[in-house]
Design a protein around this motif. Structure first.
Motif: not given
Length: 352
Positions: A19-23, A44-54, A76-83, A104-106
């Motif tokens: 369960x990744x944290x940003x740090x 894994x089939x989905x590497x879930x990095x959503x909501x990690x404040x990246x 899955x990089x959704x719900x971060x702070x990527x421009x 994914x970047x939504x």
């Protein structure tokens, strides 16, 4: 520190179960970036990095890590702070590493919602983003962005919102009757109404599509008129596995049952006919009433909205494919008109 020690001992980092944290993520990426040839990542089939404040400053290190993935995965990089400035770097991952199917970047600042290869036939986008094939949608406010209709309108949070009918994600049908405006308004978010006039027991139905079901916990309606007249007062929120409307060649003539014409059964027949047919009608009925409203004044005023909660059906844990609003009596103006200006549903959503 623990991550660095683990990498020193074993240069193959397995991401399953993390369960990744940003740090932790950035630290792992930094270590890999220092000596990229030393490591490879089993994801894994989905590497879930959503909501990690990246943030954008983290992307170069993350790209270095993603380039080392050696097992087919989606990210899955959704719900971060990527421009937008980081999209080119992430696109490089798809160009160089065939093991990464999609990113994914939504929910970020960038305009794109997902990065995929146009010619990649391996990708089942929803299965990549949601490998459990189960999602839970919880109500927070009327017409928030947490419901199933909004999810389908964004095509699984991979695109900007479009009315789910216009996006080809759901189908809206109605009972016979003169219909005004477009049926897409029934599941829309704009202040636009759809109506059926001068019809008893009329209805609008929603088909989620083959292989999709929903076990509802709440639903929201918007009244379909600006002046507030003709608001729903008596109706049913119903569900069905097949969406069929059963019928019989029966009618009433001097309190006798005689062949006459085609009538919808159960709720659409006169009470006397329901009594006469009894159990046979129950066996034919394909729609189940999840919530009955009698003289419900919740929709009051132009474009007014209201939400009603319900308990999941334990006998049907995976829910239903079809839902409908069926008018059972006169509206607030004492007329047989049905006006709807939008609908949202919440609960546990399943897809194949």
């Amino acid at each position: 520190e623990a991550m660095e020690q683990a990498l020193v001992k074993k240069p193959s980092l397995r991401a399953v179960g993390f369960d990744f944290s940003r740090d932790a993520l950035v630290e792992a990426s930094r270590i890999v970036q220092q000596d990229p040839d030393k490591y490879h990542l089993h994801a894994p089939p989905l590497l879930d990095l959503s909501g990690c404040n990246i943030m954008d400053e983290d992307i170069p290190a993350i790209v270095a890590m993603l380039l080392r993935i050696s097992v087919t995965t989606s990210v899955n990089l959704c719900d971060n702070d990527i421009g937008d400035e980081s999209v080119a770097l992430l696109t490089r991952v798809l160009e160089v590493n065939d093991s990464v199917e999609a990113i994914a970047l939504a929910g970020n600042r960038c305009q794109l919602n997902i990065l995929i290869r146009e010619d990649d036939t391996r990708l089942d986008m929803w299965a990549c983003l949601y490998p459990s094939k189960t999602l839970r949608f919880e109500y927070t406010a009327d017409f928030d962005e947490n419901g199933v209709m909004h999810f389908l309108g964004t095509q699984g949070r991979t695109n900007v919102y479009t009315n789910p009918v216009k996006a080809g994600q759901v189908v809206v049908t109605s009972s016979e009757g003169k219909s005004k405006s477009q049926p897409a308004a029934v599941v829309g978010r704009e202040r636009q109404g759809c109506a059926i006039y001068y019809k008893q027991n009329c209805w609008f139905a929603i088909d989620l599509g083959a292989g999709r079901t929903l076990s509802p916990t709440a639903y929201t309606l918007r009244h379909g008129r600006e002046d507030g007249t003709d608001a729903l007062r008596n109706w049913e929120f119903q569900s069905s596995h097949d969406g069929k409307v059963s019928s019989l060649l029966l009618a009433i003539d001097h309190q006798k049952l005689t062949p006459l014409g085609r009538l919808s059964i159960a709720h659409d027949l006169p009470p006397l006919l329901n009594v006469r047919l009894g159990a046979h009608l129950a066996a034919e009925q394909t729609w189940i009433t999840l919530r009955l409203h009698e003289n419900d004044p919740a929709l009051t005023g132009g474009w007014s909205t209201a939400t009603w909660a319900m308990d999941p059906d334990p006998e049907t844990p995976k829910g239903y494919q079809y839902f409908r609003i069926r008018k059972t009596g006169v509206n607030s103006s004492g007329r047989e008109h049905l006006h709807i200006g939008g609908m949202e549903i919440y609960g546990e959503f399943f897809f194949k």
